[in-house]
Write a protein that holds these residues in place. Structure first.
Motif, PDB file in Angstrom:
ATOM      1  N   ALA A 343     -29.573  33.647  28.315  1.00  0.00           N
ATOM      2  CA  ALA A 343     -28.171  34.005  28.497  1.00  0.00           C
ATOM      3  C   ALA A 343     -27.280  33.279  27.489  1.00  0.00           C
ATOM      4  O   ALA A 343     -26.327  33.862  26.942  1.00  0.00           O
ATOM      5  CB  ALA A 343     -27.738  33.671  29.930  1.00  0.00           C
ATOM      6  N   ILE A 344     -27.596  32.026  27.204  1.00  0.00           N
ATOM      7  CA  ILE A 344     -26.790  31.272  26.231  1.00  0.00           C
ATOM      8  C   ILE A 344     -26.963  31.856  24.833  1.00  0.00           C
ATOM      9  O   ILE A 344     -26.000  31.978  24.077  1.00  0.00           O
ATOM     10  CB  ILE A 344     -27.200  29.783  26.253  1.00  0.00           C
ATOM     11  N   SER A 345     -28.162  32.254  24.505  1.00  0.00           N
ATOM     12  CA  SER A 345     -28.417  32.836  23.186  1.00  0.00           C
ATOM     13  C   SER A 345     -27.647  34.141  23.012  1.00  0.00           C
ATOM     14  O   SER A 345     -27.072  34.391  21.951  1.00  0.00           O
ATOM     15  CB  SER A 345     -29.913  33.073  23.002  1.00  0.00           C
ATOM     16  N   GLU A 346     -27.646  34.949  24.033  1.00  0.00           N
ATOM     17  CA  GLU A 346     -26.944  36.232  23.935  1.00  0.00           C
ATOM     18  C   GLU A 346     -25.430  36.040  23.809  1.00  0.00           C
ATOM     19  O   GLU A 346     -24.761  36.812  23.112  1.00  0.00           O
ATOM     20  CB  GLU A 346     -27.253  37.081  25.168  1.00  0.00           C
ATOM     21  N   GLY A 347     -24.903  35.052  24.459  1.00  0.00           N
ATOM     22  CA  GLY A 347     -23.466  34.838  24.410  1.00  0.00           C
ATOM     23  C   GLY A 347     -22.985  34.106  23.177  1.00  0.00           C
ATOM     24  O   GLY A 347     -21.869  34.340  22.716  1.00  0.00           O
ATOM     25  N   SER A 348     -23.806  33.261  22.626  1.00  0.00           N
ATOM     26  CA  SER A 348     -23.377  32.438  21.494  1.00  0.00           C
ATOM     27  C   SER A 348     -23.878  32.926  20.146  1.00  0.00           C
ATOM     28  O   SER A 348     -23.334  32.548  19.112  1.00  0.00           O
ATOM     29  CB  SER A 348     -23.865  30.997  21.689  1.00  0.00           C
ATOM     30  N   GLY A 349     -24.901  33.721  20.183  1.00  0.00           N
ATOM     31  CA  GLY A 349     -25.495  34.155  18.919  1.00  0.00           C
ATOM     32  C   GLY A 349     -26.497  33.176  18.359  1.00  0.00           C
ATOM     33  O   GLY A 349     -27.097  33.417  17.305  1.00  0.00           O
ATOM     34  N   VAL A 350     -26.697  32.071  19.036  1.00  0.00           N
ATOM     35  CA  VAL A 350     -27.698  31.091  18.608  1.00  0.00           C
ATOM     36  C   VAL A 350     -29.073  31.613  19.019  1.00  0.00           C
ATOM     37  O   VAL A 350     -29.255  32.140  20.115  1.00  0.00           O
ATOM     38  CB  VAL A 350     -27.419  29.719  19.241  1.00  0.00           C
ATOM     39  N   SER A 351     -30.039  31.448  18.153  1.00  0.00           N
ATOM     40  CA  SER A 351     -31.381  31.971  18.430  1.00  0.00           C
ATOM     41  C   SER A 351     -32.005  31.238  19.606  1.00  0.00           C
ATOM     42  O   SER A 351     -31.717  30.068  19.866  1.00  0.00           O
ATOM     43  CB  SER A 351     -32.279  31.818  17.196  1.00  0.00           C
ATOM     44  N   ILE A 352     -32.886  31.968  20.315  1.00  0.00           N
ATOM     45  CA  ILE A 352     -33.556  31.389  21.465  1.00  0.00           C
ATOM     46  C   ILE A 352     -34.477  30.251  21.039  1.00  0.00           C
ATOM     47  O   ILE A 352     -34.673  29.279  21.777  1.00  0.00           O
ATOM     48  CB  ILE A 352     -34.331  32.480  22.239  1.00  0.00           C
ATOM     49  N   GLN A 353     -35.041  30.357  19.831  1.00  0.00           N
ATOM     50  CA  GLN A 353     -35.925  29.310  19.329  1.00  0.00           C
ATOM     51  C   GLN A 353     -35.158  28.006  19.114  1.00  0.00           C
ATOM     52  O   GLN A 353     -35.663  26.908  19.455  1.00  0.00           O
ATOM     53  CB  GLN A 353     -36.586  29.738  18.026  1.00  0.00           C
ATOM     54  N   GLN A 354     -33.954  28.109  18.561  1.00  0.00           N
ATOM     55  CA  GLN A 354     -33.162  26.901  18.335  1.00  0.00           C
ATOM     56  C   GLN A 354     -32.769  26.265  19.657  1.00  0.00           C
ATOM     57  O   GLN A 354     -32.839  25.040  19.819  1.00  0.00           O
ATOM     58  CB  GLN A 354     -31.927  27.238  17.511  1.00  0.00           C
ATOM     59  N   LEU A 355     -32.424  27.066  20.610  1.00  0.00           N
ATOM     60  CA  LEU A 355     -32.050  26.539  21.908  1.00  0.00           C
ATOM     61  C   LEU A 355     -33.264  25.935  22.624  1.00  0.00           C
ATOM     62  O   LEU A 355     -33.153  24.885  23.283  1.00  0.00           O
ATOM     63  CB  LEU A 355     -31.436  27.640  22.761  1.00  0.00           C
ATOM     64  N   GLN A 356     -34.425  26.561  22.478  1.00  0.00           N
ATOM     65  CA  GLN A 356     -35.637  26.048  23.126  1.00  0.00           C
ATOM     66  C   GLN A 356     -36.020  24.699  22.536  1.00  0.00           C
ATOM     67  O   GLN A 356     -36.439  23.783  23.261  1.00  0.00           O
ATOM     68  CB  GLN A 356     -36.783  27.038  22.941  1.00  0.00           C
ATOM     69  N   ALA A 357     -35.879  24.556  21.230  1.00  0.00           N
ATOM     70  CA  ALA A 357     -36.227  23.295  20.575  1.00  0.00           C
ATOM     71  C   ALA A 357     -35.319  22.168  21.063  1.00  0.00           C
ATOM     72  O   ALA A 357     -35.768  21.031  21.283  1.00  0.00           O
ATOM     73  CB  ALA A 357     -36.110  23.446  19.061  1.00  0.00           C
ATOM     74  N   LEU A 358     -34.067  22.439  21.234  1.00  0.00           N
ATOM     75  CA  LEU A 358     -33.150  21.426  21.740  1.00  0.00           C
ATOM     76  C   LEU A 358     -33.471  21.081  23.194  1.00  0.00           C
ATOM     77  O   LEU A 358     -33.379  19.910  23.597  1.00  0.00           O
ATOM     78  CB  LEU A 358     -31.700  21.934  21.635  1.00  0.00           C
ATOM     79  N   SER A 359     -33.804  22.070  24.011  1.00  0.00           N
ATOM     80  CA  SER A 359     -34.112  21.828  25.418  1.00  0.00           C
ATOM     81  C   SER A 359     -35.363  20.959  25.576  1.00  0.00           C
ATOM     82  O   SER A 359     -35.448  20.185  26.541  1.00  0.00           O
ATOM     83  CB  SER A 359     -34.317  23.144  26.146  1.00  0.00           C
ATOM     84  N   ASP A 360     -36.312  21.104  24.642  1.00  0.00           N
ATOM     85  CA  ASP A 360     -37.555  20.324  24.759  1.00  0.00           C
ATOM     86  C   ASP A 360     -37.366  18.863  24.354  1.00  0.00           C
ATOM     87  O   ASP A 360     -38.335  18.077  24.381  1.00  0.00           O
ATOM     88  CB  ASP A 360     -38.647  20.951  23.909  1.00  0.00           C
ATOM     89  N   GLN A 361     -36.166  18.466  23.995  1.00  0.00           N
ATOM     90  CA  GLN A 361     -35.872  17.072  23.646  1.00  0.00           C
ATOM     91  C   GLN A 361     -34.770  16.557  24.595  1.00  0.00           C
ATOM     92  O   GLN A 361     -33.650  16.269  24.196  1.00  0.00           O
ATOM     93  CB  GLN A 361     -35.414  16.967  22.193  1.00  0.00           C
ATOM     94  N   PRO A 362     -35.102  16.417  25.888  1.00  0.00           N
ATOM     95  CA  PRO A 362     -34.077  16.041  26.879  1.00  0.00           C
ATOM     96  C   PRO A 362     -33.526  14.639  26.697  1.00  0.00           C
ATOM     97  O   PRO A 362     -32.412  14.355  27.153  1.00  0.00           O
ATOM     98  CB  PRO A 362     -34.829  16.176  28.197  1.00  0.00           C
ATOM     99  N   ALA A 363     -34.251  13.786  26.001  1.00  0.00           N
ATOM    100  CA  ALA A 363     -33.795  12.402  25.866  1.00  0.00           C
ATOM    101  C   ALA A 363     -32.472  12.340  25.094  1.00  0.00           C
ATOM    102  O   ALA A 363     -31.627  11.475  25.367  1.00  0.00           O
ATOM    103  CB  ALA A 363     -34.862  11.563  25.166  1.00  0.00           C
ATOM    104  N   GLN A 364     -32.274  13.248  24.113  1.00  0.00           N
ATOM    105  CA  GLN A 364     -31.032  13.211  23.333  1.00  0.00           C
ATOM    106  C   GLN A 364     -29.809  13.653  24.149  1.00  0.00           C
ATOM    107  O   GLN A 364     -28.690  13.492  23.703  1.00  0.00           O
ATOM    108  CB  GLN A 364     -31.173  14.074  22.088  1.00  0.00           C
TER     109      GLN A 364
END
Length: 559
Positions: A343-364
């Motif tokens: 849903a975030i990718s569709e609304g922002s235009g950011v790719s799902i891959q970029q969002l997934q990579a950020l999500s997999d680094q919860p420490a940041q």
């Protein structure tokens, strides 16, 4: 009483009557003489105001009897009428001794028939009385209220100062002659068209002082009311010009960025006031009118506005209708991480891959080390971000909304926060919203040592999360599979992480659970979310049968 009204019998004796003539009778005879022996005054005397001149020669006296009356003693001959009466326009002599007026030359008296039908109230003058010397014309129906008096009195031989009755001789005065007595007399004839009190010109009495005072007060009040109204109306027109009132709207489109957060349950009036205080809109009242006219509803979330926006543009930001100008997306409670990132990718235009990579680094994002991704921390709600907002900032904003809620409930340690999010995600998936507190209390009871569950949570929603499905229909083999870390039937304690994104209510229930003795719960109606709680397994199995009966009655709903 005026001497003219005295019925004196000192005149000559009338043989027909056998007695002396009275003044009235003498005057009647003189009148007949002056009219030329006619019974009426000539009509032209009324029309022109002048009496026709007498004939050039008096008619010859007929051979008849002598006059039946003798001249008054000492009266001499009757003086003839002057050729022209004196005019009041002539200059009056200076004050001094009163002089008797000169007597005109006498002329013979001629007996004529009495003429009393014209002036029946006329008295006969005795010999020596002046007549027609001071007369003025009489108008029809015109009467004097009192006898006229002349400035120059006439003295008579009989010792009386007699003043001629103007009424009787006015008809015989020359035209144009006006006496002072006529001008100064009191007119009371109501029939006269030019006099006060006549029917032709009525005089309206002057209003009383009370009425005049009331009229003045009424006029003053009306003037004051008109003035106040004019001032009030003028003030409304001048207020915008003088800067006395705030404008109803900005021309737009606005500049800069203003972040406004709409909390869950916050009203539109509060939001409108905040927007006006932040100079996003010009007038909260007109903004509310535009918002209600749109028919939209207010949703919680963070919104990005500009300063001095038009009301319509600000409404579109709140309603998500300006997606071309901002990043907009909405997340529902209970979504899993993959669904939220999509849903975030569709609304922002950011790719799902970029969002997934950020999500997999919860420490940041400040999550504890045992957190594998941002599951459970992407707070549900509607979000709007300016175009070009970095993906990390978007995700950070969502995580912060969840941690802020935990801090508000008194949980500040990240490890404790992570545990509360796990419990909250199970509460969100298992219970009806009204039962969130009891479900959270039963979960904590199961984690304690007991003879019923042995420390196993035994929740189907966790098993299906590990299986990657949404169906609660799984096999016994899957129920006993320990390889599924989210299988709470086979693995004691809490699952390794949240199973979805809990909403605010579920987070609050996990942070402050209800104290109870329940160990089991089951939702027996998926439409109404009715949940049954039990303390023993036997009681719980009876409720499970109710759930199965509902599923049979609603085929396909319990898959």
């Amino acid at each position: 009483m005026s001497p003219a009204n005295i019925d004196d019998t000192s005149g000559p004796v009338d043989p027909a009557l056998g007695r002396p003539l009275t003044r009235k009778e003498l005057r009647a005879r003189e009148k007949s003489l002056n009219t030329g022996g006619h019974d009426a005054v000539p009509p032209q005397a009324y029309e022109t105001g002048e009496v026709p001149p007498p004939p050039t020669a008096p008619p010859a006296a007929s051979a008849g009897p002598e006059p039946s009356f003798a001249p008054l003693p000492g009266a001499g001959t009757v003086p003839a009428a002057p050729e022209a009466p004196p005019s009041i326009q002539e200059e009056q002599p200076a004050a001094g001794p009163r002089m008797d007026p000169p007597q005109p030359a006498a002329e013979p008296r001629i007996d004529l028939p009495q003429h009393e039908d014209l002036h029946p109230d006329r008295e006969v003058l005795s010999a020596g009385e002046p007549h027609a010397a001071h007369a003025v014309p009489v108008m029809a129906g015109h009467r004097h209220a009192a006898d006229a008096h002349y400035a120059d009195d006439v003295h008579y031989a009989d010792g009386h100062d007699y003043q001629e009755d103007v009424h009787d001789d006015q008809a015989y005065a020359p035209a144009g002659y006006h006496d002072d007595a006529h001008l100064d007399s009191d007119h009371s004839d109501a029939a006269h068209p030019l006099l006060p009190g006549s029917s032709a010109a009525q005089v309206v009495p002057r209003p009383s002082k009370k009425v005049r005072r009331r009229r003045r007060l009424l006029a003053l009040f009306l003037t004051l009311a008109v003035f106040v109204t004019a001032v009030a109306v003028g003030a409304q027109f001048l207020k915008p010009l003088l800067g006395g009132g705030k404008p109803s709207d900005y021309p737009g489109p606005g500049t800069g960025e203003v972040q406004v957060t709409v909390d869950n349950g916050e009203g539109t009036r509060s939001v409108a006031t905040e927007l006006e205080n932040q100079h996003v809109i010009a007038n909260a009242d007109t903004f509310l009118q535009a918002f209600h006219a749109s028919g939209g509803t207010l949703s919680p979330g963070d919104y990005t506005f500009k300063t001095e926006m038009k009301n319509a543009d600000a409404v579109n930001v709140l309603l998500g209708k300006d997606k071309t100008k901002v990043i907009y997306f909405a997340l529902s409670a209970g979504l899993r991480i993959s669904e939220s990132l999509q849903a975030i990718s569709e609304g922002s235009g950011v790719s799902i891959q970029q969002l997934q990579a950020l999500s997999d680094q919860p420490a940041q994002f400040g999550l504890p080390a045992n957190a594998k991704n941002l599951e459970g921390y992407l707070a549900p709600g509607e979000y709007r971000f300016p175009l070009g907002t970095p993906a990390k900032d978007i995700l950070q904003s969502l995580v912060k909304a969840t941690t802020d809620e935990l801090v508000s409930q008194g949980i500040t340690d990240p490890a404790k926060q992570y545990e509360a999010v796990i419990v909250a995600s199970i509460v969100q998936a298992e219970g009806g919203q009204a039962d969130y507190g009891d479900v959270a209390g039963a979960i904590y009871n199961r984690l304690k040592p007991n003879d019923q569950t042995g420390g196993f949570l035994q929740v189907d929603s966790a098993v299906t999360y590990g299986l990657g499905t949404r169906s609660f229909n799984f096999t016994d083999e899957q129920r006993q599979d320990k390889s599924n870390p989210y299988n709470t039937y086979a693995n004691p304690g809490l699952p390794p992480g949240p199973i979805g994104s809990p909403g605010k209510t579920a987070i609050d229930a996990a942070a402050r659970p209800k104290s109870n003795d329940y160990l089991y719960w089951v939702t027996i109606n998926l439409d109404t979310k009715e949940t049954k709680f039990a303390k023993t397994l036997a009681e719980h199995n009876a409720y499970v049968e109710q759930y199965n009966a509902w599923c049979k009655a609603n085929a396909g709903r319990c898959t």
